[in-house]
Design a protein around this motif. Structure first.
Motif, mmCIF file in Angstrom:
data_model
loop_
_atom_site.group_PDB
_atom_site.id
_atom_site.type_symbol
_atom_site.label_atom_id
_atom_site.label_comp_id
_atom_site.label_asym_id
_atom_site.label_seq_id
_atom_site.Cartn_x
_atom_site.Cartn_y
_atom_site.Cartn_z
ATOM 1 N N LEU A 82 -69.427 50.185 44.779
ATOM 2 C CA LEU A 82 -70.164 49.458 45.818
ATOM 3 C C LEU A 82 -70.918 50.414 46.741
ATOM 4 N N GLN A 83 -70.311 51.560 47.041
ATOM 5 C CA GLN A 83 -70.937 52.527 47.949
ATOM 6 C C GLN A 83 -72.181 53.166 47.343
ATOM 7 N N THR A 84 -72.170 53.352 46.019
ATOM 8 C CA THR A 84 -73.191 54.175 45.386
ATOM 9 C C THR A 84 -74.152 53.396 44.501
ATOM 10 N N SER A 85 -74.003 52.067 44.430
ATOM 11 C CA SER A 85 -74.878 51.263 43.579
ATOM 12 C C SER A 85 -75.210 49.946 44.268
ATOM 13 N N SER A 86 -76.378 49.406 43.927
ATOM 14 C CA SER A 86 -76.770 48.094 44.450
ATOM 15 C C SER A 86 -76.669 47.023 43.365
ATOM 16 N N ALA A 87 -75.953 47.333 42.296
ATOM 17 C CA ALA A 87 -75.868 46.429 41.147
ATOM 18 C C ALA A 87 -74.876 45.296 41.359
ATOM 19 N N TYR A 88 -74.053 45.386 42.415
ATOM 20 C CA TYR A 88 -72.997 44.390 42.609
ATOM 21 C C TYR A 88 -73.195 43.657 43.938
ATOM 22 N N SER A 89 -72.949 42.368 43.924
ATOM 23 C CA SER A 89 -73.145 41.565 45.122
ATOM 24 C C SER A 89 -71.926 41.530 46.028
ATOM 25 N N SER A 90 -70.750 41.857 45.473
ATOM 26 C CA SER A 90 -69.515 41.821 46.251
ATOM 27 C C SER A 90 -68.441 42.616 45.525
ATOM 28 N N ALA A 91 -67.307 42.787 46.192
ATOM 29 C CA ALA A 91 -66.195 43.496 45.571
ATOM 30 C C ALA A 91 -65.681 42.740 44.342
ATOM 31 N N LEU A 92 -65.607 41.414 44.461
ATOM 32 C CA LEU A 92 -65.137 40.610 43.335
ATOM 33 C C LEU A 92 -66.097 40.720 42.159
ATOM 34 N N ASN A 93 -67.395 40.687 42.458
ATOM 35 C CA ASN A 93 -68.402 40.825 41.407
ATOM 36 C C ASN A 93 -68.293 42.186 40.726
ATOM 37 N N SER B 277 -69.617 59.912 49.632
ATOM 38 C CA SER B 277 -69.790 59.351 48.289
ATOM 39 C C SER B 277 -71.240 59.453 47.826
ATOM 40 N N LYS B 278 -72.176 59.203 48.749
ATOM 41 C CA LYS B 278 -73.590 59.311 48.394
ATOM 42 C C LYS B 278 -73.946 60.738 48.004
ATOM 43 N N MET B 279 -73.463 61.700 48.758
ATOM 44 C CA MET B 279 -73.773 63.095 48.467
ATOM 45 C C MET B 279 -73.117 63.564 47.172
ATOM 46 N N LEU C 76 -60.973 52.397 59.232
ATOM 47 C CA LEU C 76 -61.872 51.938 60.285
ATOM 48 C C LEU C 76 -62.390 53.112 61.118
ATOM 49 N N ALA C 77 -61.585 54.152 61.239
ATOM 50 C CA ALA C 77 -61.978 55.315 62.030
ATOM 51 C C ALA C 77 -62.895 56.273 61.277
ATOM 52 N N SER C 78 -62.902 56.215 59.948
ATOM 53 C CA SER C 78 -63.583 57.257 59.182
ATOM 54 C C SER C 78 -64.546 56.758 58.114
ATOM 55 N N TYR C 79 -64.700 55.453 57.956
ATOM 56 C CA TYR C 79 -65.433 54.933 56.807
ATOM 57 C C TYR C 79 -66.894 55.384 56.720
ATOM 58 N N PRO C 80 -67.670 55.414 57.802
ATOM 59 C CA PRO C 80 -69.057 55.885 57.673
ATOM 60 C C PRO C 80 -69.167 57.296 57.087
ATOM 61 N N PHE C 81 -68.235 58.173 57.453
ATOM 62 C CA PHE C 81 -68.222 59.513 56.861
ATOM 63 C C PHE C 81 -67.954 59.436 55.355
ATOM 64 N N ASP C 82 -67.084 58.508 54.963
ATOM 65 C CA ASP C 82 -66.744 58.374 53.550
ATOM 66 C C ASP C 82 -67.940 57.887 52.734
ATOM 67 N N VAL C 83 -68.721 56.966 53.300
ATOM 68 C CA VAL C 83 -69.917 56.478 52.610
ATOM 69 C C VAL C 83 -70.899 57.626 52.366
ATOM 70 N N VAL C 84 -71.137 58.420 53.397
ATOM 71 C CA VAL C 84 -72.049 59.549 53.260
ATOM 72 C C VAL C 84 -71.512 60.542 52.234
ATOM 73 N N SER D 219 -59.074 68.433 48.781
ATOM 74 C CA SER D 219 -59.479 67.043 48.585
ATOM 75 C C SER D 219 -60.972 66.927 48.308
ATOM 76 N N GLY D 220 -61.789 67.836 48.890
ATOM 77 C CA GLY D 220 -63.229 67.788 48.676
ATOM 78 C C GLY D 220 -63.612 67.879 47.209
ATOM 79 N N PRO D 221 -63.257 68.963 46.516
ATOM 80 C CA PRO D 221 -63.612 69.065 45.100
ATOM 81 C C PRO D 221 -62.897 68.053 44.209
ATOM 82 N N ILE D 222 -61.657 67.719 44.533
ATOM 83 C CA ILE D 222 -60.926 66.737 43.723
ATOM 84 C C ILE D 222 -61.620 65.383 43.775
ATOM 85 N N GLU D 223 -61.994 64.948 44.976
ATOM 86 C CA GLU D 223 -62.666 63.654 45.104
ATOM 87 C C GLU D 223 -64.066 63.702 44.512
#
Length: 311
Positions: free
Chosen positions: A45-56, A248-250, A238-246, A138-142
């Motif tokens: 979901l973070q890295t693609s626009s192919a899905y409309s929702s988590a269930l999808n 994943s994109k990188m 909730l405290a860290s999610y925006p950092f996680d999105v960035v 955790s950086g290289p593993i993830e």
């Protein structure tokens, strides 16, 4: 960490650290086995626009790639996340004991156990220290896990496995630091906020329960340990999610040349804001929070049970 750390009993401190590391490793294995299916949906979901929702996303992955697709890239985190959580609890335990020694020293001659109690600012600092220490691995593993989770299915696969992924990230990505460690700066920020909040929330809930019911912390029932661990997991994301999105994109970006879309962490934040607004930093939060409760509950339950068994 300063003079206070020198006051820690060396033998006892080493034994406590060994217990923290062992308990953390057990919690890490539980974390991966519970959370991996949720995690792959989050990353897609973070890295693609192919899905409309988590269930999808979940139904699409199941239909096109089969049930085993939910455990793509599991080998790397199963080994690595066990080590990561071990480091988290080992580093947190060390930092906690450092603050306890410092507080005791500042209290002077007072022998009360309350003199060693950490403030909640100190709990956050100890958790942030654990997160930063953890980020080294955790950086290289993830990064490897995310590459494996998002690669095309079937004949279009880009990597034959974790080792091939590491090789390509290193050779095609410009070396260990520019390739394998891509996104490390935002990983450090994410880990500091995430684990500062995680440990702070858990310790607050455990201490409040013990005080409210006039019992020792170690006598808090196991079901409450799991509940408080689950709630701490919600707070972590909730405290860290925006950092996680960035991050994943990188870590799904091109490896070199014109394929590289995001030059830096700051550039990725700016592009995401321009293209998607604030909403772009919260894509995939629903499955992440759904995953956080059982994963974090299981982690703390296993760690606490292991610690009590070792006591």
């Amino acid at each position: 960490m300063g003079d206070a750390a020198q006051d820690l009993d060396t033998k006892g401190g080493a034994l406590d650290t060994a217990k923290d590391l062992l308990a953390g490793a057990a919690g890490g294995v539980a974390q991966v086995l519970i959370g991996q299916p949720f995690d792959i949906v989050k990353v897609r979901l973070q890295t693609s626009s192919a899905y409309s929702s988590a269930l999808n996303a979940a139904t699409s992955i199941y239909a096109k790639e089969g049930p085993l697709a939910f455990y793509k890239g599991t080998l790397t985190p199963l080994i690595g996340i066990g080590a990561c959580v071990s480091i988290q609890f080992g580093a947190f335990g060390y930092a906690r004991r450092y603050f306890e020694a410092a507080n005791q020293a500042n209290a002077g001659s007072s022998s009360s156990s309350l003199a060693k109690d950490l403030s909640y600012g100190q709990y956050f600092a100890a958790g942030a220290f654990a997160g930063v220490a953890n980020s080294v691995i955790s950086g290289p593993i993830e990064h490897v896990r995310i590459r494996l989770q998002t690669q095309p299915h079937g004949a279009g696969r880009l990597y034959s496995g974790p080792l091939d992924c590491v090789r390509q990230l290193t050779t095609r990505g410009g070396g260990v630091f520019r390739g394998l460690y891509r996104g490390e700066a935002v990983t450090i920020w994410r880990e500091a906020f995430a684990y500062g909040t995680w440990f702070l929330a858990f310790e607050y809930l455990m201490n409040a329960d013990a005080a409210r019911n006039k019992i020792r912390r170690q006598d808090v029932p196991s079901y409450k340990v799991a509940l408080y661990g689950g709630l701490a997991g919600e707070a972590l994301w909730l405290a860290s999610y925006p950092f996680d999105v960035v991050k994943s994109k990188m870590q799904t970006d091109g490896l070199s040349g014109k394929d590289v879309r995001y030059k830096t962490m700051r550039d990725c934040f700016a592009q995401t804001w321009r293209a998607e607004g604030a909403r772009g930093f919260w894509k995939g939060i629903a499955p992440t929070l759904l995953r956080a409760m059982p994963v974090s509950a299981g982690t703390f339950a296993v760690v606490e049970a292991t610690m009590r068994a070792l006591s």
